[in-house]
Design a protein around this motif. Sequence first.
Motif, short mmCIF file in Angstrom:
data_model
loop_
_atom_site.label_atom_id
_atom_site.label_comp_id
_atom_site.label_asym_id
_atom_site.label_seq_id
_atom_site.Cartn_x
_atom_site.Cartn_y
_atom_site.Cartn_z
N TYR A 148 -2.51 -1.21 -10.71
CA TYR A 148 -2.85 -0.61 -9.26
C TYR A 148 -4.02 0.70 -9.48
N ARG A 203 2.23 2.38 -3.47
CA ARG A 203 0.99 2.30 -4.14
C ARG A 203 1.00 3.41 -4.23
N HIS A 204 0.93 4.16 -3.08
CA HIS A 204 0.86 5.39 -2.33
C HIS A 204 1.55 6.34 -2.81
N ASP A 217 0.74 -1.21 0.33
CA ASP A 217 -0.01 -0.47 0.04
C ASP A 217 1.43 1.29 -0.09
#
Length: 304
Positions: free
Chosen positions: A211, A187-188, A184
């Motif tokens: 993503y 992906r941020h 995560d």
Amino acid sequence: MANPKKAICFVTNELYPLGPGGIGRMLYNFARLNEEMGLPADFHFLVPQTLIDSRPDAGDLLQAAFENIATIHVCPALPATPTQMAQLLARAQEHPWTSEWLYGNSPAYHLGLLAAEERRGAPFDVIEFPDFGGWAVATIEAKRAKLAFADTLISARIHSTQGMLYGVERYANDPGHWAGIMFDAERHLFAHADLIVGHDPEITAHTARFYGLEQRWKGRSRLEFPPVFLKTGPDVYERADKVVPPQDTRDCDDFLFGSRLQPVKRPDLFIRAAILFLERHPNHEGRFRLVCNGWDRAFVDGLK
């Protein structure tokens, strides 16, 4: 009056000549290309203390390699940083089963960037993160909260996130409850970076689909193949497209595998293909060479 040079800071945990990592060598090549172009940009690199501690002469090697072409900055150690958050994260490093252990890297890089800006006396124009490891969370959130980096472009360079690697190396990595947190965090960066830089159109498109960021990347992504420099002599580096290869008068060819020794790169296929080829062509005088390294000793020993 001419515009001042753009100041660019690359955030990395590897940097040539320390270690054999590909990202570290690519970043070194960027500095060499900038030098060849007459230093149009002001280059900076932010590295963790662990890289400096990797060998006794690490600091001297980096200083010699980047003298007059780039500035090296080192992240401050969390235990020595007198802020409440740094002290909490430093204590969490003693308990590596917690999520704070994973997120501890991100604030360390954030603090390093703030210290580097203070050292140069001005903000950076560009800060670039590799996509691996989720290091950019604190920096991006500081910008989104208008606490820092307001006029800085934050760039993400596509390499290969741990999240994507797990998708194809599912049985080659130990499972852990922290893995999803890292995925995560990676992906941020892709979701909130101002610029996405990719080297290959298919990999860039696949990453966007993986993503779910195809729409968000429209208008803020670009393709840019990195420069390649070859060491042609002691402290002599030349751009690969300017190097004349030595004449090879042999009647046979060597085959080269130059990627990292890890499951997703499938070096086992190269080895099996070499064996099959040599069984069918026993008189072939060329060699099959794996010119690369790997971090998983058991995997490398298995390949051998």
